[in-house]
Design a protein around this motif. Structure first.
Motif, mmCIF file in Angstrom:
data_model
loop_
_atom_site.group_PDB
_atom_site.id
_atom_site.type_symbol
_atom_site.label_atom_id
_atom_site.label_comp_id
_atom_site.label_asym_id
_atom_site.label_seq_id
_atom_site.Cartn_x
_atom_site.Cartn_y
_atom_site.Cartn_z
ATOM 1 N N GLY A 54 0.785 -1.213 0.000
ATOM 2 C CA GLY A 54 0.000 0.000 0.000
ATOM 3 C C GLY A 54 0.822 1.269 0.000
ATOM 4 N N GLY A 55 2.130 1.117 0.123
ATOM 5 C CA GLY A 55 3.007 2.269 0.060
ATOM 6 C C GLY A 55 3.417 2.854 1.390
ATOM 7 N N SER A 56 2.903 2.321 2.468
ATOM 8 C CA SER A 56 3.305 2.823 3.771
ATOM 9 C C SER A 56 4.707 2.338 4.106
ATOM 10 N N THR A 57 5.425 3.137 4.844
ATOM 11 C CA THR A 57 6.808 2.814 5.184
ATOM 12 C C THR A 57 7.008 2.791 6.681
ATOM 13 N N ASN A 58 8.038 2.087 7.080
ATOM 14 C CA ASN A 58 8.396 2.023 8.483
ATOM 15 C C ASN A 58 9.895 1.816 8.588
ATOM 16 N N TYR A 59 10.459 2.286 9.673
ATOM 17 C CA TYR A 59 11.901 2.267 9.837
ATOM 18 C C TYR A 59 12.292 1.844 11.240
ATOM 19 N N ALA A 60 13.445 1.218 11.319
ATOM 20 C CA ALA A 60 14.025 0.949 12.615
ATOM 21 C C ALA A 60 14.414 2.270 13.261
ATOM 22 N N ASP A 61 14.335 2.308 14.570
ATOM 23 C CA ASP A 61 14.649 3.545 15.275
ATOM 24 C C ASP A 61 16.061 4.038 14.974
ATOM 25 N N SER A 62 16.964 3.114 14.735
ATOM 26 C CA SER A 62 18.350 3.474 14.513
ATOM 27 C C SER A 62 18.585 4.244 13.215
ATOM 28 N N LYS A 64 15.765 5.897 11.536
ATOM 29 C CA LYS A 64 14.647 6.794 11.307
ATOM 30 C C LYS A 64 15.128 8.235 11.180
ATOM 31 N N GLY A 65 14.659 8.901 10.148
ATOM 32 C CA GLY A 65 15.060 10.271 9.895
ATOM 33 C C GLY A 65 16.275 10.397 9.014
ATOM 34 N N ARG A 66 16.983 9.301 8.804
ATOM 35 C CA ARG A 66 18.187 9.319 7.982
ATOM 36 C C ARG A 66 18.041 8.496 6.705
ATOM 37 N N PHE A 67 17.296 7.414 6.784
ATOM 38 C CA PHE A 67 17.118 6.512 5.646
ATOM 39 C C PHE A 67 15.715 6.663 5.077
ATOM 40 N N THR A 68 15.608 6.448 3.777
ATOM 41 C CA THR A 68 14.319 6.487 3.107
ATOM 42 C C THR A 68 14.194 5.298 2.173
ATOM 43 N N ILE A 69 13.149 4.524 2.355
ATOM 44 C CA ILE A 69 12.892 3.387 1.483
ATOM 45 C C ILE A 69 11.865 3.787 0.431
ATOM 46 N N LEU A 78 13.734 -1.784 -5.690
ATOM 47 C CA LEU A 78 13.618 -1.223 -4.359
ATOM 48 C C LEU A 78 14.847 -0.374 -4.084
ATOM 49 N N TYR A 79 14.654 0.725 -3.376
ATOM 50 C CA TYR A 79 15.745 1.639 -3.093
ATOM 51 C C TYR A 79 15.855 1.909 -1.596
ATOM 52 N N LEU A 80 17.045 2.255 -1.197
ATOM 53 C CA LEU A 80 17.273 2.727 0.153
ATOM 54 C C LEU A 80 18.232 3.900 0.079
ATOM 55 N N GLN A 81 17.705 5.081 0.303
ATOM 56 C CA GLN A 81 18.536 6.270 0.363
ATOM 57 C C GLN A 81 19.035 6.426 1.787
ATOM 58 N N MET A 82 20.337 6.447 1.949
ATOM 59 C CA MET A 82 20.946 6.520 3.260
ATOM 60 C C MET A 82 21.724 7.823 3.378
ATOM 61 N N ASN A 83 21.303 8.658 4.279
ATOM 62 C CA ASN A 83 21.956 9.934 4.522
ATOM 63 C C ASN A 83 22.522 9.966 5.936
ATOM 64 N N SER A 84 23.413 10.900 6.150
ATOM 65 C CA SER A 84 24.023 11.078 7.467
ATOM 66 C C SER A 84 24.529 9.758 8.028
ATOM 67 N N LEU A 85 25.259 9.045 7.211
ATOM 68 C CA LEU A 85 25.724 7.720 7.593
ATOM 69 C C LEU A 85 26.677 7.775 8.780
ATOM 70 N N LYS A 86 26.550 6.779 9.618
ATOM 71 C CA LYS A 86 27.373 6.639 10.800
ATOM 72 C C LYS A 86 28.182 5.355 10.702
ATOM 73 N N SER A 87 29.233 5.282 11.484
ATOM 74 C CA SER A 87 30.064 4.095 11.468
ATOM 75 C C SER A 87 29.261 2.853 11.843
ATOM 76 N N GLU A 88 28.289 3.013 12.708
ATOM 77 C CA GLU A 88 27.478 1.879 13.117
ATOM 78 C C GLU A 88 26.530 1.392 12.024
ATOM 79 N N ASP A 89 26.460 2.116 10.910
ATOM 80 C CA ASP A 89 25.674 1.661 9.773
ATOM 81 C C ASP A 89 26.440 0.657 8.922
ATOM 82 N N THR A 90 27.706 0.468 9.219
ATOM 83 C CA THR A 90 28.519 -0.477 8.465
ATOM 84 C C THR A 90 27.947 -1.883 8.586
ATOM 85 N N ALA A 91 27.655 -2.478 7.454
ATOM 86 C CA ALA A 91 27.052 -3.805 7.432
ATOM 87 C C ALA A 91 26.871 -4.239 5.988
#
Length: 121
Positions: A54-62, A64-69, A78-91
């Motif tokens: 239906g187009g609704s989105t949801n994000y992990a708290d870690s 939220k506000g930085r990534f957009t699906i 499918l896309y994932l725009q990742m902004n303001s990346l942090k070292s803990e995003d390494t994966a």
């Protein structure tokens, strides 16, 4: 056979951005949901973001506000725009489609092979 191929990963500095893509091929009769997961070395795979049919989105708290699906209108990418990346995003980031390949069949998870995202600090 359903195949998902992720791309767009790489090495970026903290605070930078990356855009991941997941291209799907094969016959998926119905897609009920799509999402991104990630797995850091030595850690379990965790859910990152999801988008429903239906187009609704949801994000992990870690993230939220930085990534957009998002997805294209064909439902093939499918896309994932990742902004303001942090070292803990390494994966390693994996895309997942949740759906079925035939009418009357049961839903299944379809996974890509993953793409490495490394954020330096």
């Amino acid at each position: 056979q359903v195949q998902l191929v992720e791309s767009g990963g790489g090495l970026v500095q903290a605070g930078g951005s990356l855009r991941l893509s997941c291209a799907a091929s094969g016959s998926i009769f119905r897609i009920d949901g799509m999402g991104w997961y990630r797995q850091a070395p030595g850690k379990q795979r965790e859910w990152v973001a999801a988008i429903t049919s239906g187009g609704s989105t949801n994000y992990a708290d870690s993230v939220k506000g930085r990534f957009t699906i998002s997805r294209d209108n064909s439902w093939n990418t499918l896309y994932l725009q990742m902004n303001s990346l942090k070292s803990e995003d390494t994966a390693v980031y994996y895309c997942k489609f949740y759906g079925r390949t035939s009418y009357g069949g049961s839903n299944h998870d379809y996974w890509g092979q993953g793409t490495q995202v490394t954020v330096s600090s």
